[in-house]
Design a protein around this motif. Structure first.
Motif, mmCIF file in Angstrom:
data_model
loop_
_atom_site.group_PDB
_atom_site.id
_atom_site.type_symbol
_atom_site.label_atom_id
_atom_site.label_comp_id
_atom_site.label_asym_id
_atom_site.label_seq_id
_atom_site.Cartn_x
_atom_site.Cartn_y
_atom_site.Cartn_z
ATOM 1 N N LYS A 105 0.825 -1.198 0.000
ATOM 2 C CA LYS A 105 0.000 0.000 0.000
ATOM 3 C C LYS A 105 0.862 1.252 0.000
ATOM 4 N N CYS A 106 0.571 2.168 -0.924
ATOM 5 C CA CYS A 106 1.325 3.419 -1.002
ATOM 6 C C CYS A 106 0.503 4.451 -1.761
ATOM 7 N N LYS A 107 0.892 5.722 -1.640
ATOM 8 C CA LYS A 107 0.179 6.797 -2.338
ATOM 9 C C LYS A 107 0.773 7.072 -3.712
ATOM 10 N N ASN A 108 2.104 7.117 -3.760
ATOM 11 C CA ASN A 108 2.792 7.523 -4.980
ATOM 12 C C ASN A 108 3.667 6.396 -5.519
ATOM 13 N N PHE A 134 -3.478 4.289 -6.331
ATOM 14 C CA PHE A 134 -2.379 5.251 -6.272
ATOM 15 C C PHE A 134 -2.889 6.660 -6.544
ATOM 16 N N GLU A 135 -2.405 7.611 -5.760
ATOM 17 C CA GLU A 135 -2.769 9.010 -6.006
ATOM 18 C C GLU A 135 -2.000 9.558 -7.206
ATOM 19 N N LYS A 136 -0.705 9.248 -7.266
ATOM 20 C CA LYS A 136 0.143 9.712 -8.352
ATOM 21 C C LYS A 136 0.999 8.561 -8.877
ATOM 22 N N ILE A 137 1.184 8.530 -10.206
ATOM 23 C CA ILE A 137 2.085 7.575 -10.837
ATOM 24 C C ILE A 137 3.062 8.378 -11.692
ATOM 25 N N VAL A 138 4.346 8.190 -11.452
ATOM 26 C CA VAL A 138 5.371 8.906 -12.205
ATOM 27 C C VAL A 138 6.131 7.908 -13.072
ATOM 28 N N GLY A 164 -4.328 13.842 -14.300
ATOM 29 C CA GLY A 164 -4.074 14.191 -12.910
ATOM 30 C C GLY A 164 -3.399 13.107 -12.105
ATOM 31 N N LYS A 165 -3.312 11.888 -12.677
ATOM 32 C CA LYS A 165 -2.681 10.778 -11.963
ATOM 33 C C LYS A 165 -1.318 10.424 -12.542
ATOM 34 N N LEU A 166 -1.206 10.389 -13.872
ATOM 35 C CA LEU A 166 0.019 9.926 -14.521
ATOM 36 C C LEU A 166 0.885 11.096 -14.982
ATOM 37 N N TYR A 167 2.124 11.121 -14.493
ATOM 38 C CA TYR A 167 3.106 12.122 -14.914
ATOM 39 C C TYR A 167 4.215 11.391 -15.669
ATOM 40 N N PHE A 168 4.596 11.922 -16.815
ATOM 41 C CA PHE A 168 5.634 11.298 -17.636
ATOM 42 C C PHE A 168 6.840 12.229 -17.742
ATOM 43 N N GLN A 169 7.999 11.718 -17.364
ATOM 44 C CA GLN A 169 9.225 12.505 -17.442
ATOM 45 C C GLN A 169 10.292 11.762 -18.232
ATOM 46 N N THR A 170 10.799 12.401 -19.261
ATOM 47 C CA THR A 170 11.877 11.815 -20.057
ATOM 48 C C THR A 170 13.231 12.328 -19.581
ATOM 49 N N ILE A 171 14.226 11.465 -19.732
ATOM 50 C CA ILE A 171 15.614 11.805 -19.396
ATOM 51 C C ILE A 171 16.484 11.393 -20.569
ATOM 52 N N ILE A 172 17.325 12.295 -21.039
ATOM 53 C CA ILE A 172 18.210 12.005 -22.159
ATOM 54 C C ILE A 172 19.649 12.255 -21.707
ATOM 55 N N GLY A 206 4.857 6.751 2.135
ATOM 56 C CA GLY A 206 3.810 6.665 1.128
ATOM 57 C C GLY A 206 4.300 6.527 -0.294
ATOM 58 N N GLY A 207 5.602 6.332 -0.462
ATOM 59 C CA GLY A 207 6.153 6.208 -1.801
ATOM 60 C C GLY A 207 6.701 4.815 -2.081
ATOM 61 N N HIS A 208 6.658 4.412 -3.352
ATOM 62 C CA HIS A 208 7.241 3.139 -3.773
ATOM 63 C C HIS A 208 7.900 3.333 -5.131
#
Length: 248
Positions: A105-108, A134-138, A164-172, A206-208
């Protein structure tokens, strides 16, 4: 001993000169989003096999795998040149515990990946089951060049689905691109830029963190999170905050 069955190529989709999706059809047993299987070809009298994660959702008819061609590889170059209708082998049953039911169980939820290892996350997100907890998924995808960001269109569709739930971040790591972070996942955690950009903290409260990709990145990030964030490895009988896959 693996139970091998025949599969047939539906499509080989080239993303770049070396990155491609192998899309096949086969009467496999049901699998869980996030799991992997084994694919093989008979080459010069030997069965050459490798483990690959499913990209598709479990309820999709077409099975998809995201691969990179290794120049001197024993299998990937031969998979890359397959044509629709040609045959290959796949194990009937999937393997692995890189699945949502193994996450306490976790929030993020942080989904950190490098290269083709974004595959299992796409399977989980496309399936969409059990994400409401999940409240937020990154979702973080780290690659060398901007052209390696193969699934941007699909991910944009998923973001629209999970507004509002899924955030996408790219790294190059080898060129700079507006909107993408520059560098490596562990370094961007150390200097705080990843969390600053996402506006969310990575911690045990609250994070995983799910880790999939280059073994060096996975090990380095595990140690970093254990030593600096008080997070621990997630085990079946000892729940923690960091989950990674062991391919075998």
């Amino acid at each position: 001993m693996s139970d091998w069955i025949d599969a047939r190529v539906h499509e080989v989709k080239n993303w770049t000169d070396t990155l491609f999706s192998l899309r096949i059809k086969a009467p496999i047993c049901p699998f869980i989003a996030g799991q992997f299987t084994k694919i093989a070809l008979e080459l010069e009298g030997k069965r050459i096999q490798r483990a690959y994660s499913y990209v598709n959702a479990p309820n999709d008819e077409i099975l998809e795998f995201y691969l990179t061609t290794v120049a001197d590889g024993k299998l990937s170059p031969y998979l890359h040149i397959l044509k629709p209708g040609q045959n290959l082998l796949i194990t009937k049953n999937a393997c692995g515990s890189f699945i949502l039911s193994s996450i306490p169980k976790c929030k993020n939820l942080w989904m950190l990946s490098t290269g083709t290892a974004i595959g299992p996350y796409l399977s989980i997100l496309q399936y969409g089951k059990n994400l409401d907890r999940f409240e937020k998924i990154v979702l973080v995808h780290a690659v060398r060049y901007a052209t390696d960001l193969s699934f941007s269109s699909l991910i944009k569709t998923l973001q629209n689905k999970y507004i509002g739930k899924l955030y996408f971040q790219t790294i190059i790591s080898r060129e700079k691109l507006p909107g993408s972070l520059y560098g490596r996942i562990p370094d961007l955690i150390i200097n705080g830029k990843l969390e600053e950009t996402v506006k969310l903290k990575i911690n045990s409260d609250g994070g995983h963190v799910m880790l999939c990709g280059n073994p060096g990145m996975v090990h380095e990030t595990q140690q970093l999170l254990k030593n600096s964030r008080g997070m621990k490895i997630n085990l079946k009988n000892n729940p923690g905050h960091i989950t990674s896959e062991n391919y075998w």
